[in-house]
Design an enzyme around this catalytic site. Structure first.
Site, PDB file in Angstrom:
ATOM      1  N   SER A 105     -12.854  21.957 -51.281  1.00 32.63           N
ATOM      2  CA  SER A 105     -13.415  23.260 -51.644  1.00 32.63           C
ATOM      3  C   SER A 105     -14.527  23.689 -50.692  1.00 32.63           C
ATOM      4  O   SER A 105     -14.755  24.884 -50.510  1.00 32.63           O
ATOM      5  CB  SER A 105     -13.947  23.223 -53.082  1.00 32.63           C
ATOM      6  OG  SER A 105     -12.892  23.122 -54.000  1.00 32.63           O
ATOM      7  N   HIS A 433      -5.980  17.417 -54.122  1.00 32.81           N
ATOM      8  CA  HIS A 433      -5.534  18.710 -53.625  1.00 32.81           C
ATOM      9  C   HIS A 433      -4.213  18.551 -52.878  1.00 32.81           C
ATOM     10  O   HIS A 433      -3.836  17.443 -52.485  1.00 32.81           O
ATOM     11  CB  HIS A 433      -6.575  19.302 -52.674  1.00 32.81           C
ATOM     12  CG  HIS A 433      -7.907  19.541 -53.310  1.00 32.81           C
ATOM     13  ND1 HIS A 433      -9.028  19.905 -52.597  1.00 32.81           N
ATOM     14  CD2 HIS A 433      -8.323  19.450 -54.602  1.00 32.81           C
ATOM     15  CE1 HIS A 433     -10.061  20.042 -53.416  1.00 32.81           C
ATOM     16  NE2 HIS A 433      -9.647  19.759 -54.642  1.00 32.81           N
TER      17      HIS A 433
END
Length: 494
Positions: A105, A433
């Site tokens: 992120s 992810h």
């Protein structure tokens, strides 16, 4: 000539004379009053030459394509998701970072905030450690107000990239210090109180940043009640020591929802006649993905959608507002394979995360002085799951045995997670992810910039261009420029 043809010819001749007379009169008027008619004022041009006065970037962290599919099913056909109801889908985003096919992120957020790639873990710095210019820098220089809203700590990766420049995303105290010292963000709403308070106040900061913020004109609040009554044009709201509650509101504390924070932020920032830039993050969709908890993911997506509806209403009332919804990456490799019997609508009545269900059942079993293999333990697990799923799930004997006879608590939770996901027609391939493209949504002035398959850096550059701004520190190969970004968007700049 037949009578009806003579009548038709006479009518057409009359129409022709009337049109000629009307055209002659119009030309006479225009010659006397160049550029306008006496009865019809000249149409007003769009404000800001078609550029966006306000920009709202909304980030549903971890929300991939199958999340979108599952969320549509979760809503049960009663209504489309807000972004689909308004036909906002414009394209997709490539998410890789400077040093990895799979971004985190921090790097993904940096691409949005600065229009540049960086390595995973870095907050608005280049891979070689240089501070990067951000959208907040550009907006502030243009006289706009700026803000961030998040259900994580405001020092977490995604909000951090809009107000700080640090090498390590985990350096939360430095991020908080920079937020206050830089004195740029006019609104900060979310968790993270401990990073703004000194040790003697129960925090981790080197100094009392709340007092410093108040001296800089911020109204400081720590609960939903005070947030609702907050006044002024600068606002710092910290509603938990670290992350805020999940969408289930498990702590029972007076915490505002993401929608409430979004509404207050809009009310505060829109006081500036020059407009604003604001980022709103639905942080915990990502955390649900890491936990492979489809029920939590869907309910936090619902909380995010409520915030989107607030932003859509503001955009409708203020047509010079660009609204962009851009996930930073996908989390968990979700696959949504719904059937009539097993689909995500089952999660509508869930009231707790899978881990909360498992832990609560374990506590109840222990309080009853039972062992996991006892029949009584199975009944307690059954009742707890049924209660916290709103009566939607009644585990079979085999499912209960798999959960209760697992070799340890982690394995037991994993077994329950897989079972509850199967009830919703959901599976996951990862606990981290993934590299897949994510959907991109936009509406308002400049929305055409976001059409097609874009790199995440192009999203950041596009947000700047939509406001008529441009990053000054982009490497030559990455400079897109306003003219390039606006190609095919002539209507937006007319």
């Amino acid at each position: 000539m037949p009578a009806f043809l003579e009548a038709t010819a006479s009518i057409l001749e009359g129409y022709g004379k009337a049109l000629n007379q009307l055209g002659s009169a119009f030309r006479d008027v225009m010659n006397d009053r160049p550029g306008q008619s006496p009865d019809m004022p000249e149409p007003e041009m769009p404000a800001n030459d078609g550029l966006a006065q306000n920009v709202i970037l909304m980030v549903p962290d971890g929300f991939g394509t199958d999340y979108s599919t599952a969320f549509r099913t979760f809503k049960g056909g009663e209504e489309l998701p807000a972004w689909e109801a308004e036909e906002m889908l414009t394209g997709a985003i490539k998410t890789h970072s400077a040093n990895s096919l799979i971004t985190d992120s921090a790097a993904a957020g940096t691409a949005f905030a600065t229009g540049q790639k960086t390595d995973n873990g870095m907050i608005s710095q280049s891979p070689d450690g240089q501070d990067l210019e951000s959208l907040v820098d550009l907006a502030e220089a243009a006289g706009k107000s700026t803000g961030v809203v998040s259900t994580s700590s405001v020092t977490h990766a995604t909000p951090a990239v809009f107000g700080a420049n640090v090498e390590d995303r985990n350096d939360a105290t430095t991020i908080a210090q920079q937020f206050i010292d830089n004195d740029q963000l006019d609104v900060m709403l979310g968790g993270g109180l401990q990073y703004f308070t000194e040790e003697k106040q129960g925090g981790m900061a080197a100094s009392d940043l709340l007092a410093q913020a108040e001296s800089q004109g911020y109204t400081v609040v720590d609960n939903a009640t005070d947030l609702a009554g907050a006044q002024g044009d600068r606002l710092l709201g910290l509603f938990a020591d670290d992350a805020m509650d999940t969408s289930y509101g498990e702590s029972g504390e007076d915490q505002p929802s993401l929608a409430q924070m979004t509404q207050t932020a809009l009310d505060t920032l829109s006081q500036n006649d020059n407009g604003f830039f604001m980022m709103v993050e639905g942080s915990q969709i990502d955390w649900a993905g890491h936990a492979n908890d489809a029920g939590w993911a869907m309910n936090d997506a619902l909380a995010f959608e409520d915030a989107v509806k607030i932003a859509q209403q503001f955009s409708e009332d203020n047509p010079d507002t660009l609204l962009v919804i851009a996930p930073d990456h996908e989390t968990g490799g979700m696959s949504a394979q719904s059937t009539l019997d097993n689909n995500a609508s089952i999660y509508q009545n869930f009231t707790a995360t899978y881990e909360q269900m498992y832990d609560e059942a374990g506590d109840r079993i222990e309080a009853a002085d039972l062992k996991p293999g006892d029949d009584g333990a199975a009944w307690i697990m059954q009742d707890t799951v049924a209660e916290m799923t709103g009566g939607e799930v009644f585990l079979s004997r085999d499912e209960l045995n798999t959960v209760l006879t697992a070799e340890d608590a982690d394995a037991g939770l994993e077994a329950l997670t897989q079972t509850l996901n199967e009830y919703g027609g959901i599976s996951f391939s990862s606990g981290g992810h993934t590299a897949e493209n994510v959907p991109l949504y936009a509406s308002g002035p400049g929305s055409d910039i976001f059409e097609g398959l874009l790199d995440n850096t192009e999203v950041g550059q596009g947000l700047a261009a939509a406001m008529g701004l441009e990053f000054s520190d982009l490497p030559g190969a990455e400079v897109m420029g306003i003219d390039t970004l606006m190609q095919g968007n002539e209507m937006a700049v007319a």
